[in-house]
Design an enzyme around this catalytic site. Structure first.
Site, mmCIF file in Angstrom:
data_model
loop_
_atom_site.group_PDB
_atom_site.id
_atom_site.type_symbol
_atom_site.label_atom_id
_atom_site.label_comp_id
_atom_site.label_asym_id
_atom_site.label_seq_id
_atom_site.Cartn_x
_atom_site.Cartn_y
_atom_site.Cartn_z
ATOM 1 N N HIS A 152 2.045 -0.836 6.834
ATOM 2 C CA HIS A 152 2.235 -1.832 7.893
ATOM 3 C C HIS A 152 3.239 -1.365 8.945
ATOM 4 O O HIS A 152 3.289 -1.915 10.042
ATOM 5 C CB HIS A 152 2.644 -3.188 7.303
ATOM 6 C CG HIS A 152 4.062 -3.299 6.857
ATOM 7 N ND1 HIS A 152 4.439 -3.246 5.535
ATOM 8 C CD2 HIS A 152 5.210 -3.484 7.546
ATOM 9 C CE1 HIS A 152 5.741 -3.394 5.437
ATOM 10 N NE2 HIS A 152 6.243 -3.539 6.648
ATOM 11 N N ASP A 182 -0.323 -0.651 0.686
ATOM 12 C CA ASP A 182 0.611 -0.656 1.813
ATOM 13 C C ASP A 182 1.444 0.628 1.859
ATOM 14 O O ASP A 182 2.640 0.603 2.126
ATOM 15 C CB ASP A 182 1.524 -1.887 1.774
ATOM 16 C CG ASP A 182 2.203 -2.135 3.115
ATOM 17 O OD1 ASP A 182 1.761 -1.560 4.117
ATOM 18 O OD2 ASP A 182 3.189 -2.901 3.149
ATOM 19 N N SER A 256 11.425 -1.361 5.840
ATOM 20 C CA SER A 256 10.059 -1.090 5.366
ATOM 21 C C SER A 256 9.800 0.409 5.262
ATOM 22 O O SER A 256 10.021 1.162 6.202
ATOM 23 C CB SER A 256 9.045 -1.687 6.325
ATOM 24 O OG SER A 256 9.088 -3.081 6.305
#
Length: 526
Positions: A152, A182, A256
């Site tokens: 993402h 992911d 992230s």
């Protein structure tokens, strides 16, 4: 909320009131050779008696030496994306902060009007394309320049750059990405070997062990935070393969794709998600375990895509009500709610209502089955321990390859003048059913080949309503027996009562697919 969302005042302010998603990975710095970059050390084992006798370990005097060793291999990942004013796919894949959000201001205030007018201009159908930037984290796993991050973080990016610890900025090429886990792998070119880290064994670390998270929260590069492993095996409904490590090491928007390290400097997780009502860290973060990430990343490096094992079943957890309805002694295993036609499970003669209790002589718990099957090599044979109608059977199944999702086809609806059967009112459960006629197919948008009975009415506050049953849902089986008419359903319920079952199981198809729903027969369903 994706923690690596676009950097803009509006989206930043909006992020403070939403739940964030980020990713991380586990690694060990500077192994003896590049070929060892994805090799995990043997897990350390400890007898239960020794654990009780082990002296308590206090907090390290300092994390400085470890952090200094690891920081050079952790990078910032920056992306640029072109967003059109009339774009309809900004939320595709769950990226709910792909564009600026309007902050909450007092109604009627000048700020509310300013941002409202600004957003209208930005999102107007004829507005010119605009560039959006996003920041995330990553880490180098090979001196040749392979970088791991979250999918993402780089999703929909037109351009990706990686910034090293010494502020060197390098353009990055996307090698491969995987939506389901992911995870993504990038490649940068450098004139000299880059510092890197390696994966450790995420199963060797226990709840309570110290961990370090390094990343780029809110664009603040090279941020080091410390905490402990708070829990393991967390399912946060991000996908069918959830098995997250939970940590209280502070991680925020922009972390992230960054690594979660153990005290040996090995990557044991990829920081992927946080729970936060405010948008900032509240001490509940989630990381993809290295033992899950390692194989996916290796496949992405080699082929740019991921091949997963698959047998073609839809499963659900076995609750105590379901166990009672099936006559199971304990609520364990994975209940088969559907079998894919022509899939490996169908060829192995698995049936709806089977309870898969073991895989290759190892007991399994509910929704862990898809993840365990996914790790098996395509073409290999697995043995399932299946509880079927009161007996345990061994079912060999050949592992297939998980197919790519296909667009659903809507069959043509050609209503005829078929007579509608009278509905049956199951007041004890709070719903009514009727036969599936052409009128019912048209009213509830049911497929032409749908079999069973359709729910025509649901009582507010009743048992069916509490269990999520809605008008238009279809009941296809009761107590693992096929239902073709309201009378079949009534007979199945009566049979369960005569057998003195505590509950009766119905296989219900709704918009999300098939699931088994238990209805108590003792009158106590709340």
């Amino acid at each position: 909320m994706r923690l690596s969302g676009p950097v803009s005042p509006a989206s930043f302010l909006s992020a403070l009131s939403r739940i964030g998603v980020l990713a991380a990975t586990t690694a060990l710095l500077l192994p003896s050779s590049p070929h060892d970059a994805l090799a995990a050390p043997e897990p350390a084992t400890l007898p239960a008696t020794a654990a009780a006798a082990m002296p308590m370990r206090g907090a390290p005097d300092s994390f400085a030496d470890l952090a200094a060793r690891l920081l050079p291999a952790v990078v910032n990942v920056s992306t640029t994306q072109t967003v059109k004013g009339d774009s309809d796919d900004e939320d595709e894949g769950g990226g709910d902060d792909q564009g600026p959000q309007i902050p909450s201001f007092p109604q009627g205030s000048p700020f509310e009007k300013f941002f409202h007018d600004f957003m209208n201009r930005q999102n107007a159908p004829n507005s010119p394309p605009r560039k959006m930037q996003a920041l995330g984290s990553g880490f180098i796993i090979d001196p040749a320049g392979y970088v791991v991050t979250n999918n993402h973080v780089i999703r929909h990016a037109d351009r990706i750059t990686v910034t090293l610890q010494d502020n060197t900025v390098l353009p990055a090429k996307l090698i491969g990405h995987d939506d389901r886990s992911d995870l993504a792998v990038l490649k940068v070119e450098s004139s000299h070997p880059l510092p890197f880290v390696t994966f450790g064994d995420s199963d060797a670390d226990r709840v309570g062990d110290w961990v370090l998270a390094i990343g780029n929260p809110f664009g603040l590069s090279g941020t080091v935070t410390a905490g402990i492993i708070s829990s393991r095996g967390r399912n946060i409904e991000q996908g069918p393969y959830d098995d997250f490590i939970q940590t209280d090491a502070p991680i925020n928007k922009g972390n992230s794709g960054g690594p979660l390290f153990d005290m040996r400097g090995a990557v044991i997780g990829v920081n992927t998600a946080i729970y936060s009502p405010s948008g900032g860290s509240v001490g509940i973060g989630f990381s993809i375990p290295s033992n899950e990430a390692r194989g996916i990343i290796e496949q992405l490096r080699k082929t740019g895509k991921v091949s997963r094992g698959w047998i073609g079943v839809r499963i659900q957890d076995v609750s105590q009500d379901i166990a009672d309805g099936l006559g199971l002694k304990s609520a364990k295993g994975a209940l088969v709610a559907g079998v894919e036609p022509n899939g490996p499970a169908a060829k192995a003669k698995l049936q709806t209502g089977d309870v898969i209790q073991g895989l290759n002589d190892k007991p399994i718990e509910g929704k862990a089955l898809p993840r365990l099957i996914a790790d098996l090599p395509v073409g290999s044979q697995a043995h399932l321990k299946v509880w079927r109608k009161g007996a345990a059977v061994d079912v060999p199944v050949t592992i297939g390859s998980l197919p790519e999702p296909k667009a659903e086809e809507t069959p043509d609806k050609k209503p005829d003048a078929a007579k509608v059967e009278k509905s049956v009112n199951l007041s004890m459960f709070g719903f009514s059913v009727g036969s599936i006629t052409d009128d019912a197919r048209h009213k509830y948008d049911l497929p032409a080949d749908q079999k069973g009975v359709v729910v025509t009415d649901v009582t507010d506050g009743g048992l069916a309503s509490d269990r999520g049953v809605k008008a238009g849902d279809v009941i296809t089986e009761v107590q693992q027996r096929t239902v073709t008419s309201p009378a079949d359903l009534r007979k199945g319920i009566d049979a369960a009562q005569k057998e003195k079952r505590k509950s009766v199981l119905m296989l219900v198809r709704d918009q999300d697919g098939l699931r088994w729903i238990p209805f108590p027969l003792d009158g106590d369903g709340h």
